[in-house]
Design an enzyme around this catalytic site. Structure first.
Site, PDB file in Angstrom:
ATOM      1  N   SER A   1       0.789  -1.408   0.043  1.00 44.12           N
ATOM      2  CA  SER A   1      -0.156   0.182   0.137  1.00 44.12           C
ATOM      3  C   SER A   1       1.198   1.519  -0.315  1.00 44.12           C
ATOM      4  O   SER A   1       0.186   2.063  -0.601  1.00 44.12           O
ATOM      5  CB  SER A   1      -0.944   0.293   1.191  1.00 44.12           C
ATOM      6  OG  SER A   1      -0.500  -0.322   2.384  1.00 44.12           O
TER       7      SER A   1
ATOM      8  N   ASP B   1      -2.365  -9.285  10.949  1.00 47.60           N
ATOM      9  CA  ASP B   1      -4.030  -9.108  10.273  1.00 47.60           C
ATOM     10  C   ASP B   1      -5.080 -10.815  11.295  1.00 47.60           C
ATOM     11  O   ASP B   1      -5.877 -11.262  11.777  1.00 47.60           O
ATOM     12  CB  ASP B   1      -4.201  -9.852   9.293  1.00 47.60           C
ATOM     13  CG  ASP B   1      -3.944  -8.615   8.723  1.00 47.60           C
ATOM     14  OD1 ASP B   1      -4.587  -7.410   9.320  1.00 47.60           O
ATOM     15  OD2 ASP B   1      -3.278  -8.303   7.751  1.00 47.60           O
TER      16      ASP B   1
ATOM     17  N   HIS C   1      -2.351  -8.908   1.827  1.00 48.19           N
ATOM     18  CA  HIS C   1      -1.501  -7.872   2.156  1.00 48.19           C
ATOM     19  C   HIS C   1      -2.868  -7.662   2.797  1.00 48.19           C
ATOM     20  O   HIS C   1      -3.041  -8.364   3.916  1.00 48.19           O
ATOM     21  CB  HIS C   1      -1.882  -6.648   1.291  1.00 48.19           C
ATOM     22  CG  HIS C   1      -1.225  -5.614   1.894  1.00 48.19           C
ATOM     23  ND1 HIS C   1      -0.385  -5.339   2.779  1.00 48.19           N
ATOM     24  CD2 HIS C   1      -1.042  -3.899   0.973  1.00 48.19           C
ATOM     25  CE1 HIS C   1      -0.094  -4.377   3.113  1.00 48.19           C
ATOM     26  NE2 HIS C   1      -0.728  -3.315   2.165  1.00 48.19           N
TER      27      HIS C   1
ATOM     28  N   ARG D   1       2.133  -5.533  16.945  1.00 45.82           N
ATOM     29  CA  ARG D   1       1.075  -5.421  16.330  1.00 45.82           C
ATOM     30  C   ARG D   1      -0.209  -6.614  17.551  1.00 45.82           C
ATOM     31  O   ARG D   1      -1.269  -6.452  17.279  1.00 45.82           O
ATOM     32  CB  ARG D   1       0.273  -5.141  14.921  1.00 45.82           C
ATOM     33  CG  ARG D   1       1.773  -4.020  14.394  1.00 45.82           C
ATOM     34  CD  ARG D   1       1.196  -4.002  13.060  1.00 45.82           C
ATOM     35  NE  ARG D   1       2.095  -4.646  12.687  1.00 45.82           N
ATOM     36  CZ  ARG D   1       1.760  -4.658  10.986  1.00 45.82           C
ATOM     37  NH1 ARG D   1       1.377  -3.261  10.678  1.00 45.82           N
ATOM     38  NH2 ARG D   1       1.996  -5.254  10.141  1.00 45.82           N
TER      39      ARG D   1
ATOM     40  N   HIS E   1       5.100 -13.444   6.865  1.00 46.73           N
ATOM     41  CA  HIS E   1       5.503 -12.034   6.988  1.00 46.73           C
ATOM     42  C   HIS E   1       6.279 -11.654   6.222  1.00 46.73           C
ATOM     43  O   HIS E   1       7.840 -12.575   5.643  1.00 46.73           O
ATOM     44  CB  HIS E   1       6.144 -11.308   7.769  1.00 46.73           C
ATOM     45  CG  HIS E   1       5.748  -9.780   8.120  1.00 46.73           C
ATOM     46  ND1 HIS E   1       7.195  -8.660   7.294  1.00 46.73           N
ATOM     47  CD2 HIS E   1       4.177  -8.689   7.927  1.00 46.73           C
ATOM     48  CE1 HIS E   1       5.516  -7.366   7.298  1.00 46.73           C
ATOM     49  NE2 HIS E   1       4.567  -7.367   7.865  1.00 46.73           N
TER      50      HIS E   1
HETATM   51  N1  NMX Z   1       1.039 -20.651   4.370  1.00 51.93           N
HETATM   52  C1  NMX Z   1       1.054 -21.073   3.590  1.00 51.93           C
HETATM   53  N2  NMX Z   1       2.331 -20.662   2.391  1.00 51.93           N
HETATM   54  C2  NMX Z   1       2.453 -20.059   3.831  1.00 51.93           C
HETATM   55  C3  NMX Z   1       2.756 -18.778   4.127  1.00 51.93           C
HETATM   56  C4  NMX Z   1       0.816 -18.840   4.784  1.00 51.93           C
HETATM   57  N3  NMX Z   1       0.794 -17.856   6.058  1.00 51.93           N
HETATM   58  N4  NMX Z   1       3.265 -18.037   4.315  1.00 51.93           N
HETATM   59  C5  NMX Z   1       4.099 -18.169   3.921  1.00 51.93           C
HETATM   60  N5  NMX Z   1       4.279 -19.031   3.030  1.00 51.93           N
HETATM   61  C6  NMX Z   1       4.599 -19.926   1.333  1.00 51.93           C
HETATM   62  C7  NMX Z   1       4.232 -18.235   0.631  1.00 51.93           C
HETATM   63  O1  NMX Z   1       3.054 -18.465   0.251  1.00 51.93           O
HETATM   64  C8  NMX Z   1       5.473 -19.122  -0.425  1.00 51.93           C
HETATM   65  O2  NMX Z   1       5.214 -20.580  -1.501  1.00 51.93           O
HETATM   66  P1  NMX Z   1       5.357 -19.927  -2.741  1.00 51.93           P
HETATM   67  O3  NMX Z   1       6.902 -20.097  -2.965  1.00 51.93           O
HETATM   68  O4  NMX Z   1       5.138 -21.424  -3.738  1.00 51.93           O
HETATM   69  O5  NMX Z   1       4.663 -18.920  -3.652  1.00 51.93           O
HETATM   70  C9  NMX Z   1       6.902 -19.544   0.015  1.00 51.93           C
HETATM   71  O6  NMX Z   1       5.659 -19.596   1.744  1.00 51.93           O
HETATM   72  C10 NMX Z   1       7.500 -19.036   1.187  1.00 51.93           C
HETATM   73  O7  NMX Z   1       6.989 -16.680   0.574  1.00 51.93           O
HETATM   74  P2  NMX Z   1       7.864 -16.416   2.001  1.00 51.93           P
HETATM   75  O8  NMX Z   1       9.195 -15.904   1.447  1.00 51.93           O
HETATM   76  O9  NMX Z   1       7.777 -17.129   3.877  1.00 51.93           O
HETATM   77  O10 NMX Z   1       6.964 -15.165   2.385  1.00 51.93           O
HETATM   78  P3  NMX Z   1       6.526 -13.837   1.170  1.00 51.93           P
HETATM   79  O11 NMX Z   1       7.574 -13.027   1.661  1.00 51.93           O
HETATM   80  O12 NMX Z   1       6.916 -14.060  -0.386  1.00 51.93           O
HETATM   81  O13 NMX Z   1       4.940 -13.766   0.963  1.00 51.93           O
HETATM   82  C11 NMX Z   1       3.239 -13.284   2.984  1.00 51.93           C
HETATM   83  C12 NMX Z   1       4.707 -13.105   2.503  1.00 51.93           C
HETATM   84  C13 NMX Z   1       2.688 -12.092   3.799  1.00 51.93           C
HETATM   85  C14 NMX Z   1       2.493 -12.687   1.528  1.00 51.93           C
HETATM   86  C15 NMX Z   1       3.101 -14.305   3.000  1.00 51.93           C
HETATM   87  O14 NMX Z   1       3.777 -14.972   3.970  1.00 51.93           O
HETATM   88  C16 NMX Z   1       1.343 -15.397   3.589  1.00 51.93           C
HETATM   89  O15 NMX Z   1       0.716 -15.402   1.649  1.00 51.93           O
HETATM   90  N6  NMX Z   1       0.760 -15.169   4.162  1.00 51.93           N
HETATM   91  C17 NMX Z   1      -0.638 -15.254   4.723  1.00 51.93           C
HETATM   92  C18 NMX Z   1      -0.915 -13.909   4.487  1.00 51.93           C
HETATM   93  C19 NMX Z   1      -1.306 -13.028   5.325  1.00 51.93           C
HETATM   94  O16 NMX Z   1      -1.816 -13.049   6.600  1.00 51.93           O
HETATM   95  N7  NMX Z   1      -1.120 -11.956   4.500  1.00 51.93           N
HETATM   96  C20 NMX Z   1      -0.978 -10.128   5.481  1.00 51.93           C
HETATM   97  C21 NMX Z   1       0.132  -9.755   5.989  1.00 51.93           C
HETATM   98  C22 NMX Z   1       0.140  -8.379   6.510  1.00 51.93           C
HETATM   99  N8  NMX Z   1      -0.367  -7.804   6.311  1.00 51.93           N
HETATM  100  O17 NMX Z   1      -1.606  -6.922   6.339  1.00 51.93           O
HETATM  101  O18 NMX Z   1      -0.201  -7.088   5.109  1.00 51.93           O
HETATM  102  C1  MLT Z   2       1.812  -4.219   6.571  1.00 50.42           C
HETATM  103  O1  MLT Z   2       1.461  -3.682   7.865  1.00 50.42           O
HETATM  104  O2  MLT Z   2       2.503  -3.303   5.974  1.00 50.42           O
HETATM  105  C2  MLT Z   2       2.188  -5.386   6.425  1.00 50.42           C
HETATM  106  O3  MLT Z   2       2.695  -6.271   7.787  1.00 50.42           O
HETATM  107  C3  MLT Z   2       2.398  -5.888   5.395  1.00 50.42           C
HETATM  108  C4  MLT Z   2       4.235  -5.380   4.965  1.00 50.42           C
HETATM  109  O4  MLT Z   2       4.442  -4.622   6.017  1.00 50.42           O
HETATM  110  O5  MLT Z   2       4.943  -5.844   4.320  1.00 50.42           O
END
Ligand code: NMX
Ligand code: MLT
Length: 435
Positions: free
Chosen positions: A235, A375, A265, A320, A311
């Site tokens: 964002s 979240d 996100h 948080r 994350h």
């Molecule tokens: N559940 C299942 N798989 C996961 C999760 C999870 N909670 N977190 C990471 N992975 C997987 C991810 O999808 C990726 O798989 P692939 O290579 O097959 O695409 C692999 O692990 C490596 O990812 P990471 O390096 O650990 O994480 P990345 O930095 O790419 O992504 C998020 C970060 C936050 C997008 C990821 O952890 C996620 O999808 N979490 C669940 C959604 C979530 O809670 N998002 C909110 C974040 C906070 N916000 O408010 O923005």
């Molecule tokens: C945020 O608050 O923007 C989320 O935790 C995602 C991030 O920092 O990448």
């Protein structure tokens, strides 16, 4: 203590001097290198932009202007915004905050056409789409756009941006509350109350019963916690990129919020509560740890992510989440949804760790962080106070994140950050040029 505008008048020349000094002394120094994996991997960890409002330490979490979040738990949103911008915490009842509240009172009106547009939208529109449409349609109100068209000087860009920011900050809770009441057929709109603080005003306009003021307290905490997370999150980064083209703050914030509306996100907060409520429905009551473990394993087996966990930067439990969990332990300890969130916290990190090990055996990348992010826990608290329409949750996140996006916009225009334009390369270029 001066007003926010007066204090920024004093600070901006200092920031400009500091930028010039850093560029002169260190302009050609190397910040880091970029690997091919990072170019394919969402630029994770690439140091390629400057943001002074906040920093995320992977091992600790959010620092707002060098204050660790859990050390400044009791800030109210109007103090948070001033801190983001100035680096100083104003007294809650001091001159800066009193003047800020008067600005909010003065600017909180919504043009009538916003209500017309919202009413004309399909009744099943997502609340984030309604919020964003409301912001975008108000673009014609932009002071920056009007003054730019008349020939605004570059050194004054930040002042017009601050003016738009104050307008947006004042209008957002009113718009967001209108979206809630219209979308969920809650009856008449409730007006902004002059003199009432920002968080309590938003809580009041939503119209949920709050006999002990706990929901207003939660709203203040919620708006404080989601305000900013340095410059690289989707964002803030999108808002910054769009704003760097000198698109006005209405366009830039709306663009940033379109990113927040993605399930990886900000939309993860609605997904999270949905996931928790699904477990409660499936097991006919708050599930035990074995049941949660089975449900989490199935989610992963079905190829889905567990929302609220993992994350891009953090490698520990998000402070948080810890802050919300403390609130829940104090006020809602017996709520089955809160209890389930707490149990999920005991179980999911282990499940993700095992899943990560299996992924590595299959030649996939590990999961970088097994712990809850912001979240994971907020929805249970909102649900407790009667805000059960979880598709609305990202709107609350948006009202808060606007503070960080706008503070970053003002800061970037004050120091004169250039238009964003990184260099992309093709796969052919990598194949032929990278050793
Ligand atoms: N559940 C299942 N798989 C996961 C999760 C999870 N909670 N977190 C990471 N992975 C997987 C991810 O999808 C990726 O798989 P692939 O290579 O097959 O695409 C692999 O692990 C490596 O990812 P990471 O390096 O650990 O994480 P990345 O930095 O790419 O992504 C998020 C970060 C936050 C997008 C990821 O952890 C996620 O999808 N979490 C669940 C959604 C979530 O809670 N998002 C909110 C974040 C906070 N916000 O408010 O923005
Ligand atoms: C945020 O608050 O923007 C989320 O935790 C995602 C991030 O920092 O990448």
């Amino acid at each position: 203590m001066a007003t926010l505008q007066e204090r920024l008048d004093e600070l901006v020349p200092k920031w400009r001097e500091e930028r010039a000094r850093l560029l002169k002394q260190k302009g050609q120094s190397v910040l880091g290198e970029v690997t091919v994996a990072q170019a394919f991997g969402g630029m994770r960890g690439v140091k390629g932009m400057v943001c002074d409002t906040s920093v995320v330490d992977p091992g600790k979490g959010l620092f707002i202007r060098e204050h660790f979040l859990l050390d400044i738990l009791d800030l109210w949103p109007e103090q948070t915004f001033c801190l983001l911008l100035t680096g100083e915490i104003p007294d809650r009842e001091g001159e800066m905050i009193r003047a800020f509240r008067l600005e909010m009172d003065k600017r909180s009106w919504l043009p009538g056409y916003v209500y017309d547009v919202l009413r004309a939208m399909p009744p099943d529109s997502h609340p984030m789409c309604m919020l964003n449409t409301g912001i975008l349609v108000m673009q014609r109100e932009s002071t920056f756009r009007k003054l730019y068209d008349k020939g605004l000087r570059k050194e004054d860009y930040w002042k017009a941006t601050l003016d738009d920011s104050l307008n947006l900050l004042a209008k957002l809770p009113v718009l967001a509350a209108a979206v809630y009441r219209l979308r969920y057929e809650k009856g008449d709109f409730i007006d902004w109350t002059p003199g009432l603080d920002y968080g309590a005003n938003y809580a009041n306009m939503l119209g949920l019963p709050d006999p002990f003021g706990q929901f207003a307290e939660l709203m203040r905490l919620y708006l404080h916690f989601h305000c900013d997370h340095e410059g690289g999150n989707v964002s803030a980064n999108t808002c910054h990129t769009v704003g760097s083209a000198l698109s006005d703050p209405f366009y830039a914030v709306s663009a940033g919020l379109s990113g927040l509306a993605g399930p990886l996100h900000g939309l993860a907060n609605q997904e999270c509560l949905r996931w928790v409520l699904d477990t409660i429905e499936l097991f006919r009551g708050a599930p035990n740890e074995e049941e949660i473990e089975a449900f989490a394993a199935k989610t992963l087996h079905d190829g889905k992510v567990i929302p609220g966990y993992g994350h891009a930067v953090l490698r520990v439990t998000d402070p948080r989440f810890i802050g919300f969990n403390r609130f829940g332990k104090k006020y809602t300890p017996d709520d089955p949804v809160f209890q389930t969130v707490d149990r999920v916290f005991n179980v999911v990190p282990k499940v993700l760790q095992r899943h990560s090990e299996e992924r590595v055996k299959e030649g996939k990348s590990p999961i970088a962080n097994f712990y809850p992010n912001v979240d994971a826990g907020s929805g249970a608290l909102l649900h407790h106070y009667g805000l059960v329409e979880f598709e609305y949750y990202t709107v609350l996140f948006s009202v808060s994140r606007a503070m960080g996006m706008l503070a970053q916009l003002v800061w970037n225009r004050a120091v004169g950050t250039a238009i964003t334009r990184p260099k992309s390369i093709s796969m052919k270029w990598i194949a032929e040029n990278v050793k």
